[in-house]
Scaffold this motif. Sequence first.
Motif, short mmCIF file in Angstrom:
data_model
loop_
_atom_site.label_atom_id
_atom_site.label_comp_id
_atom_site.label_asym_id
_atom_site.label_seq_id
_atom_site.Cartn_x
_atom_site.Cartn_y
_atom_site.Cartn_z
N VAL A 88 -5.34 -7.53 -4.31
CA VAL A 88 -6.35 -6.81 -3.29
C VAL A 88 -5.92 -7.27 -1.99
O VAL A 88 -5.91 -6.42 -0.89
CB VAL A 88 -7.81 -7.14 -3.63
N ASP A 89 -5.82 -8.55 -1.83
CA ASP A 89 -5.23 -9.10 -0.38
C ASP A 89 -3.80 -8.61 -0.08
O ASP A 89 -3.64 -8.35 1.14
CB ASP A 89 -5.34 -10.75 -0.43
N ILE A 90 -3.01 -8.50 -1.09
CA ILE A 90 -1.57 -7.80 -0.72
C ILE A 90 -1.79 -6.48 -0.21
O ILE A 90 -1.15 -5.89 0.71
CB ILE A 90 -0.99 -7.91 -1.98
N GLY A 113 5.75 3.67 -8.95
CA GLY A 113 7.14 4.29 -8.54
C GLY A 113 6.85 5.17 -7.22
O GLY A 113 8.13 5.82 -7.02
N ILE A 114 5.81 5.66 -6.86
CA ILE A 114 5.63 6.53 -5.57
C ILE A 114 5.13 5.89 -4.27
O ILE A 114 3.99 5.11 -4.49
CB ILE A 114 4.80 7.74 -6.09
N LEU A 115 5.60 5.97 -3.21
CA LEU A 115 5.16 5.40 -2.16
C LEU A 115 4.00 6.37 -1.71
O LEU A 115 3.88 7.55 -1.53
CB LEU A 115 6.17 5.65 -1.06
N ARG A 116 3.02 5.68 -1.13
CA ARG A 116 1.71 6.08 -0.78
C ARG A 116 1.11 5.38 0.61
O ARG A 116 1.30 4.19 0.58
CB ARG A 116 0.51 6.00 -1.61
N GLU A 117 0.51 6.00 1.56
CA GLU A 117 -0.24 5.39 2.54
C GLU A 117 -1.27 4.62 2.02
O GLU A 117 -2.10 5.12 1.19
CB GLU A 117 -0.66 6.27 3.69
N ASN A 118 -1.36 3.31 2.25
CA ASN A 118 -2.52 2.37 1.67
C ASN A 118 -3.93 2.52 2.61
O ASN A 118 -4.01 2.15 3.56
CB ASN A 118 -1.97 1.03 1.71
N PRO A 119 -4.97 3.01 1.75
CA PRO A 119 -6.28 3.13 2.20
C PRO A 119 -6.97 1.82 2.77
O PRO A 119 -7.96 1.76 3.27
CB PRO A 119 -7.02 4.26 1.37
N PHE A 120 -6.41 0.75 1.83
CA PHE A 120 -7.05 -0.48 2.15
C PHE A 120 -6.55 -1.49 2.88
O PHE A 120 -7.04 -2.55 3.24
CB PHE A 120 -6.92 -1.20 0.42
N TYR A 121 -5.45 -1.01 3.69
CA TYR A 121 -4.74 -1.74 4.77
C TYR A 121 -5.60 -2.11 5.93
O TYR A 121 -6.55 -1.28 6.18
CB TYR A 121 -3.55 -1.02 5.12
N ILE A 122 -5.78 -3.09 6.34
CA ILE A 122 -6.55 -3.69 7.45
C ILE A 122 -5.47 -4.17 8.69
O ILE A 122 -4.94 -5.17 8.24
CB ILE A 122 -7.63 -4.97 6.86
N PRO A 123 -5.91 -3.91 9.82
CA PRO A 123 -5.07 -4.47 10.92
C PRO A 123 -5.05 -5.88 10.87
O PRO A 123 -5.97 -6.49 10.56
CB PRO A 123 -5.61 -3.66 12.25
#
Length: 234
Positions: free
Chosen positions: A188-190, A201-211
């Motif tokens: 989760v932290d990663i 195998g698919i690249l996605r924009e990550n909705p869990f990303y935090i600045p």
Amino acid sequence: MLPDNIGTSDRERRLVTEAHPKTIRFAGARLSRHRHVCAFFNGDEGVFEVLGPFIRDGFQCDHRAVHLVGADKRDAHIARLRCEGIDTEASQLSGQLEIRSTADEYLQGGRFDRERMVEAFTALASGNRDGKYPLSRIVCDMDWAAEAPDHLQDLIEFESQVNDLWSKHDDVVICVYDLAKFGGDMIVDILRTHPLAVIGGILRENPFYIPPAQFLAESRERRSGKEEQSAAAE
């Protein structure tokens, strides 16, 4: 385990959020503004099916390749590169390909030093090179971290902090994590420290990303809380 909704189509957003002069394809999509990626795999299954075309394309575009791999994987990694049609001897002699040991890079003197690592990756960034290659494609095997649990919190804070560096450069950084080697909290932290993720195998924009500023503030609070609990237990 990964959060159940990370790969659902209704939560996927467009990866290309603004025009970029050096658009790069990776894992079925285009990289643009964000270029720091966590790539999750189960063991070695599917790793080079995803990384191979990306690495090969980098050589065709005359980009620099920097690969951080475990010492026990070096020979196998070189063999895979050769299977991709890459002349590993010539490209290492020319400086286009660098294969470095993860232990030497991440754990100099047996410890992980966040600030030293920021300096090390700053030195790898394309803007600080002699101009021979337009940008670097950096691939990092993160297996070492599973074998050094004492360094995990420092690592995850570094993964967040280094986003400020990569936002200033065109380089692409792929951090390869084996799902079987990390616990759920760490995964989760990663996710929270990488703006893009490869899952299935698919690249996605990550909705869990935090600045970085927000994540590092939260991390400091967690560290402080753990230290207070430890002190109270003594």
